[in-house]
Design an enzyme around this catalytic site. Sequence first.
Site, PDB file in Angstrom:
ATOM      1  N   HIS A  93       0.836  -1.211   0.000  1.00 44.20           N
ATOM      2  CA  HIS A  93       0.000   0.000   0.000  1.00 44.20           C
ATOM      3  C   HIS A  93       0.872   1.264   0.000  1.00 44.20           C
ATOM      4  O   HIS A  93       0.663   2.177  -0.801  1.00 44.20           O
ATOM      5  CB  HIS A  93      -0.935  -0.003   1.208  1.00 44.20           C
ATOM      6  CG  HIS A  93      -1.609   1.316   1.432  1.00 44.20           C
ATOM      7  ND1 HIS A  93      -2.689   1.735   0.680  1.00 44.20           N
ATOM      8  CD2 HIS A  93      -1.333   2.326   2.300  1.00 44.20           C
ATOM      9  CE1 HIS A  93      -3.056   2.950   1.089  1.00 44.20           C
ATOM     10  NE2 HIS A  93      -2.247   3.327   2.059  1.00 44.20           N
ATOM     11  N   HIS A 145       1.236   4.859  -2.527  1.00 41.03           N
ATOM     12  CA  HIS A 145       1.498   6.282  -2.260  1.00 41.03           C
ATOM     13  C   HIS A 145       2.698   6.870  -2.997  1.00 41.03           C
ATOM     14  O   HIS A 145       2.628   7.993  -3.498  1.00 41.03           O
ATOM     15  CB  HIS A 145       1.748   6.508  -0.760  1.00 41.03           C
ATOM     16  CG  HIS A 145       0.511   6.482   0.074  1.00 41.03           C
ATOM     17  ND1 HIS A 145      -0.395   7.525   0.093  1.00 41.03           N
ATOM     18  CD2 HIS A 145       0.020   5.547   0.919  1.00 41.03           C
ATOM     19  CE1 HIS A 145      -1.388   7.229   0.923  1.00 41.03           C
ATOM     20  NE2 HIS A 145      -1.170   6.019   1.441  1.00 41.03           N
ATOM     21  N   GLU A 184      -6.185   9.096  -0.079  1.00 44.80           N
ATOM     22  CA  GLU A 184      -6.482   7.664  -0.026  1.00 44.80           C
ATOM     23  C   GLU A 184      -7.523   7.211  -1.054  1.00 44.80           C
ATOM     24  O   GLU A 184      -7.388   6.148  -1.637  1.00 44.80           O
ATOM     25  CB  GLU A 184      -6.933   7.246   1.382  1.00 44.80           C
ATOM     26  CG  GLU A 184      -5.860   7.402   2.457  1.00 44.80           C
ATOM     27  CD  GLU A 184      -4.684   6.416   2.337  1.00 44.80           C
ATOM     28  OE1 GLU A 184      -4.679   5.548   1.435  1.00 44.80           O
ATOM     29  OE2 GLU A 184      -3.742   6.555   3.155  1.00 44.80           O
ATOM     30  N   SER A 222      -4.042   0.457  -4.420  1.00 44.10           N
ATOM     31  CA  SER A 222      -3.477  -0.788  -3.882  1.00 44.10           C
ATOM     32  C   SER A 222      -4.542  -1.849  -3.640  1.00 44.10           C
ATOM     33  O   SER A 222      -4.266  -2.867  -3.021  1.00 44.10           O
ATOM     34  CB  SER A 222      -2.691  -0.496  -2.594  1.00 44.10           C
ATOM     35  OG  SER A 222      -3.520   0.097  -1.617  1.00 44.10           O
TER      36      SER A 222
HETATM   37  N1  HBI Z   1       0.935   6.289  10.187  1.00 42.53           N
HETATM   38  N2  HBI Z   1       2.381   4.884   9.056  1.00 42.53           N
HETATM   39  C1  HBI Z   1       1.282   5.666   9.053  1.00 42.53           C
HETATM   40  N3  HBI Z   1       0.557   5.790   7.904  1.00 42.53           N
HETATM   41  C2  HBI Z   1      -0.558   6.572   7.865  1.00 42.53           C
HETATM   42  O1  HBI Z   1      -1.193   6.677   6.803  1.00 42.53           O
HETATM   43  C3  HBI Z   1      -0.956   7.259   9.044  1.00 42.53           C
HETATM   44  C4  HBI Z   1      -0.171   7.083  10.199  1.00 42.53           C
HETATM   45  N4  HBI Z   1      -0.529   7.717  11.330  1.00 42.53           N
HETATM   46  C5  HBI Z   1      -1.643   8.587  11.403  1.00 42.53           C
HETATM   47  C6  HBI Z   1      -2.413   8.723  10.164  1.00 42.53           C
HETATM   48  N5  HBI Z   1      -2.071   8.073   9.075  1.00 42.53           N
HETATM   49  C7  HBI Z   1      -3.643   9.609  10.182  1.00 42.53           C
HETATM   50  O2  HBI Z   1      -3.494  10.532  11.222  1.00 42.53           O
HETATM   51  C8  HBI Z   1      -3.892  10.449   8.936  1.00 42.53           C
HETATM   52  O3  HBI Z   1      -4.190   9.619   7.874  1.00 42.53           O
HETATM   53  C9  HBI Z   1      -5.007  11.411   9.136  1.00 42.53           C
HETATM   54 FE    FE Z   2      -2.338   5.179   2.983  1.00 42.68          FE
END
Ligand code: HBI
Ligand code: FE
Length: 282
Positions: free
Chosen positions: A119, A124, A165, A184
């Site tokens: 993913h 991304h 997303e 994904s």
């Molecule tokens: N941590 N690794 C990771 N990936 C994310 O997409 C992610 C995160 N921590 C918090 C978070 N997303 C959300 O706070 C946001 O998508 C709003």
């Molecule tokens: Fe994501």
Amino acid sequence: MSGRLADHTIEQNWQAYAEDEHAVWRLLFERQQKLLKRRACREYLDGLQQLGVAAHGIPDFRRLSDILDRATGWRIVPVPGLVPDEVFFAFLAARRFPSTCFIRRRDQLDYLQEPDVFHDIAGHVPMLMSPVFADYMQAYGEGGLKAVHLGHLNHLARLYWYTVEFGLIATDEGLRIYGSGILSSAGESVYCLKDSHPHRLRFDLRRVMRTQYHIDRYQETYFVIDDFAQLFAATRPDFAPIYREISVLPEISAEAILPEDRAYAGFVSGKKEGPRVSTARV
Ligand code: HBI
Ligand code: FE
């Protein structure tokens, strides 16, 4: 990178992936390649090609980071899983993309709630090769830090959800995918464009911020942008007055339609798109 951020990172340890983990990547990658050729936006497909993200196996983040850095100044930092919100936003604000390292198991090919390396990297990272999108992600990180302090993370998180997303983009060739959660997912990359069930609405910042979402099923509503410049422009204003404005308005359920909603008017599977008759409550 600041010490506080570095505390949340790990080593990717690329040599340690088992052959079967690379094989899972190949399965996922080959399946998505076939689906995405005619469904993903041009920026995604170009980014994928320029990065050399391919079917042979899980990529080495250092190699990808060097290419990404030269293109847009972003780098990938390996993390063990979800990181705290403020840490996540601080990474983005510093043009660092936190990527998980583990890959899903064979019995999770179609569905996984938490992000994995497929993913994060196949979904991304190619988008970060696009200069405008790369700037949007940094602005989002900066906005995230402010939103946390203002107590409006719920509103900003919806913007991330419905763009980064699960975003769709209107192009001359028709509707295309740019949201990584869709890119994904084999099932959702077909469903989001073709299925008659979900709503496809024109992007509107306040509408998006008021709209709830489900994390455990395909989306009920997708928001369609005209181009990435529109998305970036939407994040330019100070969100503080916007948060105040929308916090007195009702939240909108994931499947609801409002009288002022503008449907994406492209042609999908030969039928003109329009909002379904509104039966949902707001
Ligand atoms: N941590 N690794 C990771 N990936 C994310 O997409 C992610 C995160 N921590 C918090 C978070 N997303 C959300 O706070 C946001 O998508 C709003
Ligand atoms: Fe994501």
